[in-house]
Design a protein around this motif. Structure first.
Motif, mmCIF file in Angstrom:
data_model
loop_
_atom_site.group_PDB
_atom_site.id
_atom_site.type_symbol
_atom_site.label_atom_id
_atom_site.label_comp_id
_atom_site.label_asym_id
_atom_site.label_seq_id
_atom_site.Cartn_x
_atom_site.Cartn_y
_atom_site.Cartn_z
ATOM 1 N N THR A 28 0.790 -1.052 0.044
ATOM 2 C CA THR A 28 0.109 -0.097 0.110
ATOM 3 C C THR A 28 0.857 1.194 0.097
ATOM 4 O OG1 THR A 28 -1.781 -1.116 1.103
ATOM 5 C CG2 THR A 28 -1.794 1.190 1.236
ATOM 6 N N ASP A 29 2.001 1.306 0.854
ATOM 7 C CA ASP A 29 2.849 2.379 1.053
ATOM 8 C C ASP A 29 3.508 2.632 -0.392
ATOM 9 O OD1 ASP A 29 2.161 3.097 3.423
ATOM 10 O OD2 ASP A 29 3.668 2.081 4.572
ATOM 11 N N ASN A 30 3.874 1.657 -0.829
ATOM 12 C CA ASN A 30 4.945 1.608 -2.337
ATOM 13 C C ASN A 30 3.842 2.238 -3.257
ATOM 14 O OD1 ASN A 30 7.322 0.916 -0.902
ATOM 15 N ND2 ASN A 30 7.470 -1.334 -1.762
ATOM 16 N N ALA A 31 2.606 1.530 -3.349
ATOM 17 C CA ALA A 31 1.792 2.076 -4.538
ATOM 18 C C ALA A 31 1.423 3.626 -4.255
ATOM 19 C CB ALA A 31 0.607 1.139 -4.481
ATOM 20 N N LYS A 32 1.407 4.043 -2.952
ATOM 21 C CA LYS A 32 1.046 5.395 -2.830
ATOM 22 C C LYS A 32 2.183 6.013 -3.209
ATOM 23 C CE LYS A 32 -2.226 4.915 1.170
ATOM 24 N NZ LYS A 32 -2.016 5.146 2.754
ATOM 25 N N VAL A 33 3.461 5.704 -2.720
ATOM 26 C CA VAL A 33 4.698 6.692 -3.091
ATOM 27 C C VAL A 33 4.795 6.613 -4.484
ATOM 28 C CG1 VAL A 33 7.174 6.653 -2.675
ATOM 29 C CG2 VAL A 33 5.587 6.305 -0.978
ATOM 30 N N ALA A 34 4.598 5.311 -5.521
ATOM 31 C CA ALA A 34 4.855 5.327 -6.763
ATOM 32 C C ALA A 34 3.933 6.397 -7.280
ATOM 33 C CB ALA A 34 4.661 3.910 -7.387
ATOM 34 N N GLY A 35 2.587 6.333 -6.981
ATOM 35 C CA GLY A 35 1.571 7.509 -7.528
ATOM 36 C C GLY A 35 1.779 9.041 -7.161
ATOM 37 N N GLY A 36 2.473 8.963 -6.075
ATOM 38 C CA GLY A 36 3.188 10.347 -5.519
ATOM 39 C C GLY A 36 4.099 10.770 -6.320
ATOM 40 N N LEU A 37 5.147 9.872 -6.905
ATOM 41 C CA LEU A 37 6.130 10.158 -7.744
ATOM 42 C C LEU A 37 5.539 10.596 -8.870
ATOM 43 C CD1 LEU A 37 9.299 10.171 -8.548
ATOM 44 C CD2 LEU A 37 8.918 7.682 -9.033
ATOM 45 N N ILE A 38 4.740 9.904 -9.537
ATOM 46 C CA ILE A 38 4.256 10.267 -10.842
ATOM 47 C C ILE A 38 3.648 11.725 -10.631
ATOM 48 C CG2 ILE A 38 2.655 9.659 -12.814
ATOM 49 C CD1 ILE A 38 3.400 6.684 -12.071
ATOM 50 N N GLN A 39 2.632 11.925 -9.765
ATOM 51 C CA GLN A 39 2.019 13.366 -9.622
ATOM 52 C C GLN A 39 3.009 14.282 -9.347
ATOM 53 O OE1 GLN A 39 -0.424 12.228 -6.180
ATOM 54 N NE2 GLN A 39 -2.200 12.236 -7.742
ATOM 55 N N ALA A 40 4.160 14.195 -8.524
ATOM 56 C CA ALA A 40 5.055 15.152 -8.594
ATOM 57 C C ALA A 40 5.836 15.337 -9.652
ATOM 58 C CB ALA A 40 6.103 14.701 -7.291
ATOM 59 N N LEU A 41 6.140 14.243 -10.593
ATOM 60 C CA LEU A 41 6.923 14.486 -11.777
ATOM 61 C C LEU A 41 6.139 15.286 -12.918
ATOM 62 C CD1 LEU A 41 8.556 11.067 -12.370
ATOM 63 C CD2 LEU A 41 9.697 13.114 -11.707
ATOM 64 N N THR A 42 4.860 15.019 -12.908
ATOM 65 C CA THR A 42 3.908 15.510 -13.545
ATOM 66 C C THR A 42 3.725 17.211 -13.503
ATOM 67 O OG1 THR A 42 1.855 14.785 -12.978
ATOM 68 C CG2 THR A 42 2.864 13.679 -14.837
ATOM 69 N N SER A 43 3.873 17.422 -12.043
ATOM 70 C CA SER A 43 3.289 18.794 -11.800
ATOM 71 C C SER A 43 4.742 19.563 -11.426
ATOM 72 C CB SER A 43 2.486 18.714 -10.411
ATOM 73 O OG SER A 43 3.458 18.246 -9.387
ATOM 74 N N HIS A 44 5.903 19.026 -11.570
ATOM 75 C CA HIS A 44 6.870 19.897 -11.494
ATOM 76 C C HIS A 44 7.507 20.397 -12.719
ATOM 77 C CE1 HIS A 44 11.349 20.775 -10.508
ATOM 78 N NE2 HIS A 44 10.843 20.907 -9.343
ATOM 79 N N PRO A 45 7.770 21.573 -12.909
ATOM 80 C CA PRO A 45 8.344 22.047 -14.319
ATOM 81 C C PRO A 45 9.255 21.143 -14.808
ATOM 82 C CG PRO A 45 8.235 23.777 -12.671
ATOM 83 C CD PRO A 45 7.925 22.656 -11.965
ATOM 84 N N GLU A 46 10.369 20.903 -14.088
ATOM 85 C CA GLU A 46 11.545 19.911 -14.467
ATOM 86 C C GLU A 46 11.120 18.367 -14.715
ATOM 87 O OE1 GLU A 46 14.436 21.301 -12.031
ATOM 88 O OE2 GLU A 46 15.237 22.556 -13.427
ATOM 89 N N GLY A 47 10.071 18.029 -14.010
ATOM 90 C CA GLY A 47 9.898 16.455 -14.066
ATOM 91 C C GLY A 47 10.911 15.630 -13.661
ATOM 92 N N ILE A 48 11.416 14.622 -14.542
ATOM 93 C CA ILE A 48 12.246 13.614 -14.160
ATOM 94 C C ILE A 48 13.627 14.415 -14.329
ATOM 95 C CG2 ILE A 48 12.646 12.946 -16.508
ATOM 96 C CD1 ILE A 48 12.730 10.543 -13.422
ATOM 97 N N THR A 106 11.808 5.308 1.878
ATOM 98 C CA THR A 106 12.042 4.013 1.839
ATOM 99 C C THR A 106 11.387 3.254 0.583
ATOM 100 O OG1 THR A 106 12.099 3.772 4.115
ATOM 101 C CG2 THR A 106 11.581 1.825 3.257
ATOM 102 N N ALA A 107 10.506 3.728 0.248
ATOM 103 C CA ALA A 107 9.719 3.388 -1.056
ATOM 104 C C ALA A 107 10.440 3.732 -2.121
ATOM 105 C CB ALA A 107 8.139 3.819 -1.070
ATOM 106 N N LEU A 108 10.882 4.805 -2.303
ATOM 107 C CA LEU A 108 11.500 5.530 -3.516
ATOM 108 C C LEU A 108 12.916 4.725 -3.664
ATOM 109 C CD1 LEU A 108 11.014 9.288 -2.996
ATOM 110 C CD2 LEU A 108 10.188 7.565 -5.021
ATOM 111 N N ALA A 109 13.486 4.116 -2.706
ATOM 112 C CA ALA A 109 14.693 3.220 -2.849
ATOM 113 C C ALA A 109 14.680 2.125 -3.829
ATOM 114 C CB ALA A 109 15.056 2.598 -1.499
#
Length: 144
Positions: A28-48, A106-109
């Protein structure tokens, strides 16, 4: 539009599989963090590219190079903290995911090296416009 290399569903399946390896709570945490990563990438001007820049500026250039080549398949939470600490990305990802920065780290590792391999195969970001569709597919698979 340039698509990320490889099959998008393949990366989603891989991320989902990795998210599930440590049990239900971690999944559950890893899935949430993976979704959070994608949301952060799509909302950040520099993305990945912003993540790559932060990692490189914080002494993780060799790790980025290895991950881009598919070597060194995971990171440690300490490496994630070193590379992204102070950039605001950890906090943004944790906020989007609804978890603490420690849980996100931890999940991002596990997740971050895969994302870099997929979206920065030569250590350089690929076209960002594909991330919106990826986010929808990814969140749909993991939250269902």
């Amino acid at each position: 539009m340039i698509q990320p290399r490889g099959d998008i569903m393949g990366i989603l399946d891989s991320l989902q599989s990795l998210a599930g390896q440590a049990g239900d709570a971690a999944q559950t945490d890893n899935a949430k963090v993976a979704g959070g990563l994608i949301q952060a990438l799509t909302s950040h001007p520099e993305g990945i590219q912003g993540i790559l820049n932060s990692l490189t500026a914080n002494g993780m250039a060799q790790h980025v190079s290895d991950w881009a080549k598919g070597q060194g398949t995971t990171a440690t939470p300490e490496q994630v903290q070193q590379g992204l600490g102070g950039s605001g990305f950890l906090e943004k990802i944790a906020e989007h995911a609804g978890v603490s920065p420690a849980v996100a780290t931890t999940a991002l590792a596990t997740i971050l090296p895969m994302a870099i391999q997929q979206f920065a195969p030569n250590g350089q970001a690929t076209e960002q416009s594909a991330l919106g569709d990826l986010a929808k597919q990814f969140l749909g698979k993991l939250v269902s």
